[in-house]
Every structure is written in C-alpha cells, then in structure tokens.
Design a protein around this motif. Structure first.
Motif, PDB file in Angstrom:
ATOM      1  N   ARG A  29      -3.776 -11.200  -4.468  1.00 15.95           N
ATOM      2  CA  ARG A  29      -3.266 -10.960  -5.822  1.00 15.95           C
ATOM      3  C   ARG A  29      -4.235 -10.080  -6.595  1.00 15.95           C
ATOM      4  NH1 ARG A  29       0.120 -14.175  -8.666  1.00 15.95           N
ATOM      5  NH2 ARG A  29       0.039 -12.398 -10.099  1.00 15.95           N
ATOM      6  N   ALA A  30      -5.558 -10.356  -6.456  1.00 11.07           N
ATOM      7  CA  ALA A  30      -6.566  -9.585  -7.187  1.00 11.07           C
ATOM      8  C   ALA A  30      -6.582  -8.128  -6.750  1.00 11.07           C
ATOM      9  CB  ALA A  30      -7.945 -10.217  -6.982  1.00 11.07           C
ATOM     10  N   ARG A  31      -6.095  -7.871  -5.545  1.00 12.14           N
ATOM     11  CA  ARG A  31      -6.073  -6.499  -5.040  1.00 12.14           C
ATOM     12  C   ARG A  31      -4.736  -5.804  -5.287  1.00 12.14           C
ATOM     13  NH1 ARG A  31     -10.136  -5.771  -0.026  1.00 12.14           N
ATOM     14  NH2 ARG A  31     -11.761  -7.160  -0.785  1.00 12.14           N
ATOM     15  N   GLY A  32      -3.931  -6.391  -6.152  1.00 11.67           N
ATOM     16  CA  GLY A  32      -2.713  -5.709  -6.578  1.00 11.67           C
ATOM     17  C   GLY A  32      -1.442  -6.144  -5.891  1.00 11.67           C
ATOM     18  N   GLY A  33      -1.512  -7.112  -4.999  1.00 12.16           N
ATOM     19  CA  GLY A  33      -0.316  -7.581  -4.315  1.00 12.16           C
ATOM     20  C   GLY A  33       0.566  -8.415  -5.230  1.00 12.16           C
ATOM     21  N   SER A  34       1.835  -8.458  -4.931  1.00 11.67           N
ATOM     22  CA  SER A  34       2.748  -9.290  -5.720  1.00 11.67           C
ATOM     23  C   SER A  34       2.510 -10.760  -5.400  1.00 11.67           C
ATOM     24  CB  SER A  34       4.200  -8.928  -5.399  1.00 11.67           C
ATOM     25  OG  SER A  34       4.533  -9.340  -4.075  1.00 11.67           O
ATOM     26  N   ARG A  35       2.957 -11.625  -6.294  1.00 13.01           N
ATOM     27  CA  ARG A  35       2.793 -13.066  -6.057  1.00 13.01           C
ATOM     28  C   ARG A  35       3.470 -13.478  -4.753  1.00 13.01           C
ATOM     29  NH1 ARG A  35       1.688 -17.739  -8.700  1.00 13.01           N
ATOM     30  NH2 ARG A  35       1.345 -16.673 -10.675  1.00 13.01           N
ATOM     31  N   ARG A  36       4.680 -12.962  -4.524  1.00  8.58           N
ATOM     32  CA  ARG A  36       5.423 -13.344  -3.324  1.00  8.58           C
ATOM     33  C   ARG A  36       4.682 -12.906  -2.063  1.00  8.58           C
ATOM     34  NH1 ARG A  36      11.650 -11.485  -1.836  1.00  8.58           N
ATOM     35  NH2 ARG A  36      11.748 -12.563   0.187  1.00  8.58           N
ATOM     36  N   GLU A  37       4.205 -11.658  -2.063  1.00 12.31           N
ATOM     37  CA  GLU A  37       3.479 -11.158  -0.894  1.00 12.31           C
ATOM     38  C   GLU A  37       2.186 -11.932  -0.666  1.00 12.31           C
ATOM     39  OE1 GLU A  37       4.805  -6.435  -1.099  1.00 12.31           O
ATOM     40  OE2 GLU A  37       2.998  -7.148  -2.144  1.00 12.31           O
ATOM     41  N   ALA A  38       1.468 -12.198  -1.758  1.00 14.21           N
ATOM     42  CA  ALA A  38       0.191 -12.913  -1.649  1.00 14.21           C
ATOM     43  C   ALA A  38       0.404 -14.331  -1.138  1.00 14.21           C
ATOM     44  CB  ALA A  38      -0.516 -12.929  -3.006  1.00 14.21           C
ATOM     45  N   GLU A  39       1.418 -15.000  -1.635  1.00  9.22           N
ATOM     46  CA  GLU A  39       1.672 -16.369  -1.196  1.00  9.22           C
ATOM     47  C   GLU A  39       2.141 -16.415   0.250  1.00  9.22           C
ATOM     48  OE1 GLU A  39       4.284 -18.225  -4.005  1.00  9.22           O
ATOM     49  OE2 GLU A  39       2.667 -18.556  -5.469  1.00  9.22           O
TER      50      GLU A  39
END
Length: 333
Positions: free
Chosen positions: A98-108
C-alpha cells in the motif's frame, strides 16, 4: 518474484565497526556469521539505511547508499518481529505494497498470498499480541517479502524461537529462498542455518572479512575460533598455519600425557554440558578447546568446572591448512 536477475557489488565501510567487500550473484543466499560485536547487524542495518555508511552498495546498477532509506528496494526482518501492534497480520503484510502505491485490493491479495505461503493464512485477522513467536515471525517474513525486495536482509530471524518452531521455519524459509531471484543476507549464529540455507558463508571477525566461501569450505577449513566452535571443531594457530581436529579426537587426563606423537595442552574445565551421547567440555587453554568424553569417563575423572586437566591429540587425528589471506586484514579507522 518480480524483477529479474540482480547482483550486488558491495564495498561498504562503517568507520570503526565493519568493512566488507564482496559480490553477490542473482538468487544467492549469503549467511553472515561471527561472534558478538563482529559487525554482522551493523552490515545489514547499513544496507537498509539504518546506520550511516560510506563506500558503495550497487544493487542492480543503483547505489543503495546514495538513496534515502525509504527508497531502497530492501526487505528487513529483525530478531524481534516489530510488527505494528494495532494492525492485523493481514494489514501488517499489506502495509508495504500500500505504501508503494498499490490499491487496497491488490495489497490485501498479495498479503493473503504471502501469509498462505508461510502457513499462517488462517491467522490473517489476528493482531500481533494474539500470535505465538513463530507465527509472528512468519508474518514478519511475509511482510518483508510482500514488497518484492531485490535485497532481503534477515537479522537472526530464528533466534529466540522454540527449537521445533525454529526448525520448521528454517525449512520453510529455505524453500522460499531457493526460488527467490533477489539476494539474501542472513545474519545467524546457528551453524545449521549457514550449512543448510546459504550458498556462501561470510565470516566477520572484529569488523573485517575473515573468510568467505561455500558452507562446505567454511565447515571443513574454518579460519576463526568462533566458526570452528559453530561447526564443532577445534582450531589452533601453529607456525603460520591452522591445525584442526574434532572434539572426540581429544584425550582428557588428570596427568600429563605420555608419548611423543601427541599435541598437548593444560588448563581448567570451564563448562560441562551434555552433547548427544557424550559430555562436552570447554577447557581454558591456549586457545580454548572443546573435548567430548563418555559420561562414565566424566564421572571417573571428576570433571567439573575448575578441574585442571590435560588434553592431548594424536598427530594422525590432526588436519593442517594455510591461513587465508583475508585474515590479515584490519578495520580502517
């Protein structure tokens, strides 16, 4: 893992603490071992940007030392997990993506994948205080890997864990590192980690490189007393060479040994402990030596801390080899 093959060219200097030069190849796991104060943690913390350093650390064409800490493509796992206590295991692992710009869905989704790979997927909703030490360390490793780091720094990740938990995690970690295409530096004080997980072993002593080689090379020809202890050997400097022999080759007696074809030492026993079917002694000699005796012999000789003993080894049980050139190096001021 995303990214592709990457190498590391390192010539790093933390004044008065550590100086290391080496090249690591794509996918390589390098175990970093040495006594307390040798500079192991300083090395990995400098690469992570937590300790100021000079020189260079060129990873995939970019000098890490020229980058702010947050911009280094580095994953770091400490001995203590240091998870965010207010976040679930899932959110801890998802934090990096998430801190690197990913979406919540992708990060989770990435976090779920890594937690599953490390065998703790069913614990994704738990907070750190609800996890055992081994479970928390698996989450910490998942968090480090979830950002696809090109350099993975593991600072004694198995220390403090229950023996069975550590063994299971060692196997799991080794399996993942075998398919990891980045570079791993694994700080450890366990010979088993160095011998089973690593491709090469970097031995630090007083901040300098004392030895660098494959696990087999280091185990068969240890250059420092610390490494000799880790792999269960005695090593004695002698006339510009090293003399190595196993603890079970040592004869322990209360009187000076007889016969000319023997090396001998004298000193007090400082530690007595079980070692498999034997009793292992640490004797304060020059240098300190370890010897294995049977429980019956330990009882018969009255072996206990403070007991003065003689140690001897037959010449036929000794292996001699030359000192490595690295061992003459010093740490620059």
């Amino acid at each position: 893992m995303a990214g592709g093959a990457v190498s590391l060219d390192l010539d790093l200097h933390v004044p008065g603490r550590v100086r290391v030069a080496l090249r690591a190849e794509p996918g390589e796991v390098i175990a970093v071992i040495g006594p307390n104060g040798a500079g192991k943690s300083t090395l990995v913390h400098a690469l992570a940007g937590l300790v100021p350093a000079t020189g260079s650390a060129v990873l995939d064409g970019t000098d890490l030392l020229a980058l702010p800490t947050r911009e280094r493509s580095v994953g770091l796992v400490f001995q203590r997990q240091l998870l965010f206590p207010h976040l679930s295991a899932l959110d801890n692992v998802a934090f990096g993506p998430r801190a690197r710009g990913g979406s919540r869905r992708e990060a989770e989704q990435r976090a779920h994948d890594w937690l599953d790979r490390l065998g703790v997927g069913e614990l994704s909703g738990r907070r750190p205080r609800e996890l055992s030490g081994g479970q928390a360390q698996r989450v910490a490793i998942a968090r480090a890997l979830a950002t696809d780091p090109r350099l993975l720094l593991l600072d004694e990740p198995l220390t403090g864990l229950d023996v069975k938990v550590a063994m299971a995690l060692r196997i799991e970690l080794g399996r993942h590192l075998a398919t990891y295409d980045g570079i791993t530096l694994l700080v450890t004080h366990h010979a088993l980690d160095a011998l089973t997980i690593a491709d090469r072993v970097l031995v630090l002593d007083e901040g300098r490189v004392a030895q660098l080689g494959t696990p087999a090379e280091v185990a068969q020809r240890p250059r420092t007393e610390h490494v000799a202890r880790l792999v269960g050997l005695n090593v004695v400097p002698s006339e510009g060479r090293l003399t190595a022999f196993t603890p079970d080759a040592v004869t322990v007696s209360l009187e000076p040994p007889v016969g000319s074809a023997r090396l001998r030492w004298h000193g007090p026993v400082v530690d007595v402990s079980p070692h498999g079917d034997a009793v292992r002694l640490l004797v304060r000699a020059e240098p300190d030596l370890i010897a294995d005796v049977t429980p019956a012999a330990a009882t018969e000789l009255g072996l206990a801390p403070g007991r003065e003993v003689w140690l001897s080894v037959k010449e036929t049980a000794v292996r001699r080899y030359d000192l490595a050139p690295e061992q003459t190096g010093t740490v620059a001021p």
